[in-house]
Write an enzyme that holds these catalytic residues in place. Sequence first.
Site, mmCIF file in Angstrom:
data_model
loop_
_atom_site.group_PDB
_atom_site.id
_atom_site.type_symbol
_atom_site.label_atom_id
_atom_site.label_comp_id
_atom_site.label_asym_id
_atom_site.label_seq_id
_atom_site.Cartn_x
_atom_site.Cartn_y
_atom_site.Cartn_z
ATOM 1 N N ASP A 143 39.240 62.772 40.850
ATOM 2 C CA ASP A 143 40.015 61.736 41.519
ATOM 3 C C ASP A 143 39.028 60.790 42.183
ATOM 4 O O ASP A 143 38.089 61.247 42.855
ATOM 5 C CB ASP A 143 40.949 62.378 42.555
ATOM 6 C CG ASP A 143 41.970 61.395 43.108
ATOM 7 O OD1 ASP A 143 41.569 60.287 43.524
ATOM 8 O OD2 ASP A 143 43.168 61.732 43.142
ATOM 9 N N GLU A 187 50.251 76.312 42.022
ATOM 10 C CA GLU A 187 48.780 76.372 42.079
ATOM 11 C C GLU A 187 48.307 77.567 42.907
ATOM 12 O O GLU A 187 47.294 78.202 42.580
ATOM 13 C CB GLU A 187 48.221 75.066 42.658
ATOM 14 C CG GLU A 187 46.709 74.966 42.626
ATOM 15 C CD GLU A 187 46.232 73.598 43.067
ATOM 16 O OE1 GLU A 187 46.043 72.734 42.192
ATOM 17 O OE2 GLU A 187 46.070 73.385 44.293
#
Length: 362
Positions: free
Chosen positions: A336, A313
């Site tokens: 999330d 990432e």
Amino acid sequence: MRTLQSCMGCQYRKLLGLLLFYIIASVISWHLIKLISRMALYGECPVNATWVREISELLERPSCNLDEPQKNKMLAHCKITMDPNSQTVRMMRSLPVLTPWLAPIIWEGTFDTKLLNSQFKPDLQVGLTVFAVKKYVQFLQNFLLSAEEHFMVGRKVHYYIFTDQPKKIPTIPLHHGRSAHILEIPAHQPWQEISMYRMEALSMMAKHRFYNEVQYLVCVDVDMVFNDHVGVEILGELVATLHPGYFTMPRYSLPYEHRPSSLAYISPAEGDFYYMGAIFAGTVAQIYQLTYACNRAIIADKSKGIEAVWHDESHLNRYLVRHKPTKVLSPEYMWDVYMLHGDLLKKKRFLAVTKDHEEIRS
């Protein structure tokens, strides 16, 4: 005669004074009305003449030229939520719909699904890549079932499932024009290695296979479920997704790689947003270039004994500093339930599955 002229002069001065007073009052009123009429909340701020002036000036400046320390100094005391009964000014915290380089940021309400569908040919082929390795294979069934319900409905989709356990891949009934391809890969021990190996595997398959079968690739994590419509609005030359944990944060607090020794390094003067590695997309050619560049950087770092702070990432974010995405997905496309500011989202289209990270990664 002189007295008459004096009286007329007084009248003119009075009229001029009234006119100036009216103009000044109108300008002040216009600024106050404009300030208070900003309906989206940036915080709960007490009415104060100095703050009204400073924040009003702040909001008038182009967002891409904001001085971040000054912005945060002004707004640090503001809360994301507010008491509707308190005597406060509701400050605007607009969710951006354009990047500074004029790429669209996709939120609910910013696109017309019917219009977009008409711009893509009926025979469009979309590839959805996912890595189901080690214990992560347990998430694949629900992932595929949710994709069949919400992902590119009515479109031709190729599910590319990278796995080290082909016998454990569930058989899911697929809609017409959709197919699943099992691509066997070796199992790497640490979860970070699995995450970073993804870049190598994707670049190889984009070069040798994907370009023959699909026009666009959407690369996602398997421990997710589609929760709402995800269609052609996410397709583009190079598409990145705002990280749900940092989309309200100032640039200087973003978790970039800060060590110059790593090829994922992003200096304090660089960076625009922090992008999530769990979902990115683009044409096959663009995904090949991205994954190839990230893989080479990961190998070079590894040769020096360096591992970027957030693994692949971090390298993804480094690449996107120099190669600006042509489209950016809002956190609607990667959410999330434990994240803050969920009330700012109208839709939560792609959700992380609740799990024990330590147990899954062991």
